[in-house]
Scaffold this motif. Structure first.
Motif, PDB file in Angstrom:
ATOM      1  N   VAL A 142      13.277 -14.524   4.803  1.00 44.99           N
ATOM      2  CA  VAL A 142      12.193 -12.855   4.070  1.00 44.99           C
ATOM      3  C   VAL A 142      13.561 -12.162   4.746  1.00 44.99           C
ATOM      4  O   VAL A 142      14.259 -12.223   5.563  1.00 44.99           O
ATOM      5  CB  VAL A 142      11.056 -13.106   5.377  1.00 44.99           C
ATOM      6  CG1 VAL A 142      10.615 -12.665   4.647  1.00 44.99           C
ATOM      7  CG2 VAL A 142      10.710 -14.705   5.030  1.00 44.99           C
ATOM      8  N   GLU A 143      12.776 -10.800   3.577  1.00 40.75           N
ATOM      9  CA  GLU A 143      13.439  -9.278   3.928  1.00 40.75           C
ATOM     10  C   GLU A 143      13.071  -9.064   5.568  1.00 40.75           C
ATOM     11  O   GLU A 143      11.913  -9.339   5.547  1.00 40.75           O
ATOM     12  CB  GLU A 143      12.880  -8.525   2.573  1.00 40.75           C
ATOM     13  CG  GLU A 143      13.888  -7.793   2.943  1.00 40.75           C
ATOM     14  CD  GLU A 143      12.922  -5.985   1.595  1.00 40.75           C
ATOM     15  OE1 GLU A 143      13.156  -5.010   1.505  1.00 40.75           O
ATOM     16  OE2 GLU A 143      12.165  -6.612   1.636  1.00 40.75           O
ATOM     17  N   GLU A 144      14.188  -8.253   6.339  1.00 31.70           N
ATOM     18  CA  GLU A 144      14.364  -8.174   7.156  1.00 31.70           C
ATOM     19  C   GLU A 144      12.661  -6.490   7.187  1.00 31.70           C
ATOM     20  O   GLU A 144      12.094  -5.911   5.809  1.00 31.70           O
ATOM     21  CB  GLU A 144      15.467  -6.552   7.789  1.00 31.70           C
ATOM     22  CG  GLU A 144      14.734  -6.917   9.010  1.00 31.70           C
ATOM     23  CD  GLU A 144      16.126  -6.015  10.028  1.00 31.70           C
ATOM     24  OE1 GLU A 144      16.205  -5.878  10.822  1.00 31.70           O
ATOM     25  OE2 GLU A 144      17.172  -5.626   9.080  1.00 31.70           O
ATOM     26  N   GLY A 145      11.211  -6.241   8.126  1.00 33.74           N
ATOM     27  CA  GLY A 145      10.798  -5.079   8.451  1.00 33.74           C
ATOM     28  C   GLY A 145       9.910  -6.498   7.678  1.00 33.74           C
ATOM     29  O   GLY A 145       8.523  -5.982   7.777  1.00 33.74           O
ATOM     30  N   GLY A 146       9.808  -7.604   7.337  1.00 38.20           N
ATOM     31  CA  GLY A 146       8.311  -8.148   7.168  1.00 38.20           C
ATOM     32  C   GLY A 146       6.927  -8.453   8.415  1.00 38.20           C
ATOM     33  O   GLY A 146       7.651  -8.515   9.212  1.00 38.20           O
ATOM     34  N   LYS A 147       5.923  -7.811   8.056  1.00 33.25           N
ATOM     35  CA  LYS A 147       4.921  -8.163   8.760  1.00 33.25           C
ATOM     36  C   LYS A 147       3.905  -9.071   8.919  1.00 33.25           C
ATOM     37  O   LYS A 147       3.907  -9.689   9.999  1.00 33.25           O
ATOM     38  CB  LYS A 147       3.541  -7.216   8.462  1.00 33.25           C
ATOM     39  CG  LYS A 147       2.735  -6.819   8.966  1.00 33.25           C
ATOM     40  CD  LYS A 147       1.677  -5.075   8.326  1.00 33.25           C
ATOM     41  CE  LYS A 147       0.494  -5.473   9.626  1.00 33.25           C
ATOM     42  NZ  LYS A 147      -0.246  -4.459   9.092  1.00 33.25           N
ATOM     43  N   PHE A 148       4.259 -10.065   7.723  1.00 38.76           N
ATOM     44  CA  PHE A 148       2.969 -11.189   7.842  1.00 38.76           C
ATOM     45  C   PHE A 148       3.956 -12.652   7.620  1.00 38.76           C
ATOM     46  O   PHE A 148       3.648 -13.517   8.159  1.00 38.76           O
ATOM     47  CB  PHE A 148       1.877 -11.357   6.508  1.00 38.76           C
ATOM     48  CG  PHE A 148       0.870 -10.106   6.826  1.00 38.76           C
ATOM     49  CD1 PHE A 148       0.001 -10.087   7.270  1.00 38.76           C
ATOM     50  CD2 PHE A 148       1.711  -8.837   5.386  1.00 38.76           C
ATOM     51  CE1 PHE A 148      -0.687  -8.931   7.510  1.00 38.76           C
ATOM     52  CE2 PHE A 148       0.974  -8.121   5.686  1.00 38.76           C
ATOM     53  CZ  PHE A 148      -0.129  -7.988   5.733  1.00 38.76           C
ATOM     54  N   PHE A 149       4.989 -12.859   7.304  1.00 34.50           N
ATOM     55  CA  PHE A 149       6.254 -14.003   7.727  1.00 34.50           C
ATOM     56  C   PHE A 149       7.558 -13.536   7.784  1.00 34.50           C
ATOM     57  O   PHE A 149       7.949 -11.995   7.332  1.00 34.50           O
ATOM     58  CB  PHE A 149       5.875 -14.578   5.706  1.00 34.50           C
ATOM     59  CG  PHE A 149       4.249 -14.578   5.712  1.00 34.50           C
ATOM     60  CD1 PHE A 149       4.043 -15.611   5.817  1.00 34.50           C
ATOM     61  CD2 PHE A 149       4.394 -13.322   4.366  1.00 34.50           C
ATOM     62  CE1 PHE A 149       2.631 -16.042   5.469  1.00 34.50           C
ATOM     63  CE2 PHE A 149       2.630 -13.840   3.825  1.00 34.50           C
ATOM     64  CZ  PHE A 149       2.620 -15.236   4.077  1.00 34.50           C
ATOM     65  N   ALA A 150       8.282 -13.917   7.977  1.00 32.67           N
ATOM     66  CA  ALA A 150       9.685 -14.769   8.557  1.00 32.67           C
ATOM     67  C   ALA A 150      10.290 -15.666   8.276  1.00 32.67           C
ATOM     68  O   ALA A 150       9.005 -16.731   8.153  1.00 32.67           O
ATOM     69  CB  ALA A 150       9.139 -14.009   9.922  1.00 32.67           C
ATOM     70  N   ALA A 151      11.091 -15.674   8.300  1.00 34.71           N
ATOM     71  CA  ALA A 151      12.576 -17.291   8.324  1.00 34.71           C
ATOM     72  C   ALA A 151      13.353 -17.253   9.448  1.00 34.71           C
ATOM     73  O   ALA A 151      13.259 -16.117   9.803  1.00 34.71           O
ATOM     74  CB  ALA A 151      12.591 -17.099   7.154  1.00 34.71           C
TER      75      ALA A 151
END
Length: 371
Positions: free
Chosen positions: A126-135
């Motif tokens: 997930v692109e850095e800075g995601g508010k709702f999701f992460a990997a």
């Protein structure tokens, strides 16, 4: 200037090999490119909706999202089903990637099946800075309002080897590890003495169910053909529907922490597995069919700190390899068909001081009891 691509607009255009989108495109509706020939697709950062089955049955070997942008993105069910790409980077603007599946017409749980039947997928980023999701480590998590990646949503099915699940995780959703290639999953635990050690925090599976309907393997939290070992932590809270479904290898192991104390194990929580031994932690309540149809299960032990007072209907139904069991003293009811068709169950022992009051219809029907 193209903004919308309608339902099945290019569906079954099986010779369409190259598609390039303009930078004003907003909505790609259901099945818009179903079964086209393309192998690479780039989604512009203007897109707000990729609807269900939009690119289903397209043998994509590369899926690219333009990064950056501020338009919230929703990706619906089976949007990229049966693709063949091995990795994907999801944009930070992603707002929704799951849907709510209704089970037995009474309960709903979250499912991520955007990449259904992609047997090549090894890692999600997930692109850095995601508010709702992460990997993390190639696995997709939902981020809480507090900014913590505390809900494990989806592990790519081709990810292999060992996975460590962070101790901050508070929920693992249905479908998270369905038909995956891992051989070991270990839930990181808190140190003894930590305030969270042994505290009921982690829920496996999305829903509680106290009925007789059976879930499908597709919506299992854990299902696998591998000789997998799953180690659960001291802070395990409960097991929901289809927590463990079709662990079909006879060397599969579910290892509970002896200091865990579960509020409940719900209906069909451990269903249709080949697990041989279950040393259960303390449990306060079992629901209908909690351990139904585990045909290789030979041994079950209950923790001394358990508080359950009923072995409910169908709890061990069709556990045809079960040979012996001890019923804890606090149990007052053995429900209808609780041990139905346990054909090798020869010995049933009631713990000293038993308070048993009722054995319901068909409780031991078809059992191989000798004592």
């Amino acid at each position: 200037q193209l903004v919308d691509i309608g339902k099945y607009a290019f569906g079954e255009a099986t010779k369409l090999a190259n598609v390039t989108f303009g930078n004003n495109l907003s909505n790609i509706f259901e099945g818009a490119f179903y079964r086209i020939k393309a192998t690479t697709i780039t989604i512009p950062k203007s897109v707000a909706l990729i609807d269900k089955k939009a690119f289903a049955n397209v043998s994509l070997t590369a899926l690219n999202f333009e990064l950056g942008g501020a338009v919230p993105l929703t990706i619906n069910a089976e949007a990229f089903a049966s693709s063949k790409f091995e990795t994907v980077m999801l944009p930070a603007r992603l707002q929704n990637i799951y849907y709510f599946y209704t089970f037995a017409n009474v309960a709903k749980f979250k499912v991520v099946d955007v990449f259904k039947s992609n047997t090549k997928l090894k890692a999600i980023e997930v692109e850095e800075g995601g508010k709702f999701f992460a990997a993390k480590d190639g696995v997709l998590y939902e981020v809480s309002e507090a900014g913590i990646a505390d809900t494990l949503l989806f592990c790519p099915v081709a990810k292999s080897g060992t996975l460590i699940v962070p101790k901050e995780v508070r929920k693992v959703e249905n479908g998270a590890f369905a038909d995956h290639a891992l051989t070991a999953i270990t839930f990181e635990d808190y140190e003894e003495g930590d305030a969270n050690y042994g505290k009921p925090l982690l829920a496996i599976g999305g829903i509680t169910y106290n009925g007789t309907s059976k879930p499908t393997k597709q919506y299992a939290v854990f299902s696998s053909t591998k000789a997998i070992t799953i180690k659960l932590p001291s802070h395990l809270k409960n097991l929901g529907v289809a927590s463990f479904h079709t662990l079909s290898n006879t060397n599969a192991v579910i290892e509970f922490h002896s200091d865990a104390h579960l509020e409940f194990i719900t209906g069909s929580a451990i269903y249709n597995t080949k697990v041989k031994v279950l040393n259960l932690p303390a449990v306060d309540q079992f629901h209908i069919g909690a351990l139904d149809t585990n045909s290789s299960l030979t041994t079950v032990t209950f923790h001394a700190d358990s508080k359950f007072t009923e072995i409910p209907q169908r709890m061990f139904m069709r556990c045809s390899a079960l040979t012996t069991i001890e019923i804890p003293a606090q149990v007052t009811v053995i429900g209808n068909s609780a041990f139905l068709s346990c054909s090798k169950l020869k010995n049933v022992t009631f713990e000293e001081g038993s308070r048993l009051q009722e054995i319901d219809s068909n409780a031991f029907y078809g059992a191989g009891m000798e004592n």
